[in-house]
Design a protein around this motif. Structure first.
Motif, short mmCIF file in Angstrom:
data_model
loop_
_atom_site.label_atom_id
_atom_site.label_comp_id
_atom_site.label_asym_id
_atom_site.label_seq_id
_atom_site.Cartn_x
_atom_site.Cartn_y
_atom_site.Cartn_z
N ARG A 53 0.94 -1.24 -0.09
CA ARG A 53 -0.11 0.11 0.02
C ARG A 53 0.90 1.27 -0.06
O ARG A 53 0.49 2.13 -0.67
N ALA A 54 2.03 1.34 0.74
CA ALA A 54 2.88 2.59 0.99
C ALA A 54 3.62 2.69 -0.53
O ALA A 54 3.71 3.69 -1.15
N ARG A 55 3.87 1.64 -1.27
CA ARG A 55 4.42 1.76 -2.52
C ARG A 55 3.51 2.24 -3.55
O ARG A 55 3.76 3.16 -4.54
N LEU A 56 2.13 1.64 -3.39
CA LEU A 56 1.10 2.07 -4.30
C LEU A 56 1.11 3.76 -3.99
O LEU A 56 0.65 4.58 -4.99
N ALA A 57 0.95 4.07 -2.91
CA ALA A 57 0.70 5.41 -2.56
C ALA A 57 1.90 6.36 -3.21
O ALA A 57 1.51 7.46 -3.70
N ALA A 58 3.14 5.83 -3.01
CA ALA A 58 4.19 6.57 -3.79
C ALA A 58 3.98 6.61 -5.07
O ALA A 58 4.45 7.59 -5.79
N VAL A 59 3.68 5.73 -5.60
CA VAL A 59 3.63 5.46 -7.17
C VAL A 59 2.64 6.81 -7.70
O VAL A 59 2.56 7.43 -8.60
N ILE A 63 3.07 9.86 -10.17
CA ILE A 63 2.35 10.07 -11.27
C ILE A 63 1.40 11.55 -11.15
O ILE A 63 1.47 12.26 -12.11
N ALA A 64 1.18 11.79 -9.97
CA ALA A 64 0.44 13.19 -9.79
C ALA A 64 1.45 14.28 -10.06
O ALA A 64 1.10 15.25 -10.52
N ARG A 65 2.82 14.02 -9.63
CA ARG A 65 3.51 15.04 -9.62
C ARG A 65 4.18 15.35 -11.42
O ARG A 65 4.53 16.41 -11.74
N ALA A 76 -0.86 14.83 -1.78
CA ALA A 76 0.03 14.14 -2.76
C ALA A 76 1.01 15.22 -3.12
O ALA A 76 2.08 14.77 -3.78
N SER A 77 0.98 16.45 -3.16
CA SER A 77 1.92 17.51 -3.64
C SER A 77 2.83 18.03 -2.46
O SER A 77 2.82 19.40 -2.55
#
Length: 92
Positions: A53-59, A63-65, A76-77
């Motif tokens: 879940r942490a890796r998915l959140a980092a991805v 992507i948002a950045r 996320a920013s």
């Protein structure tokens, strides 16, 4: 002197109770080991799931950045270079 049928019945019941106690002891030990292994497996699975879940959140943040869709109020920013000073009443 002969032993009566009641005495033989009592002896048979006592032997059966001893055998039953041995079987239950073995079964309870096996259940205890199974519970221990299941607990360890559950902990490992929970750790792996949390890491995923942490890796998915980092991805998602990355992507948002890259897309530039991050809003200033969007978690996320978050810019790690921006810090805010402590107020005078706050103690560390």
């Amino acid at each position: 002197m002969s032993i009566g049928p009641i005495v033989w019945s009592i002896i048979a019941v006592l032997v059966a109770l001893v055998v039953l106690a041995l079987l239950l002891t073995g079964t309870l030990r096996a259940v205890g080991r199974t519970t221990t292994v299941l607990g360890a497996f559950t902990d490992l699975l929970s750790d792996r799931t949390g890491m995923l879940r942490a890796r998915l959140a980092a991805v998602k943040v990355r992507i948002a950045r890259l897309r530039g869709t991050g809003e200033p109020d969007d978690p996320a920013s978050v810019d790690s270079a921006v810090t805010s000073p402590l107020s005078e009443g706050a103690h560390q």
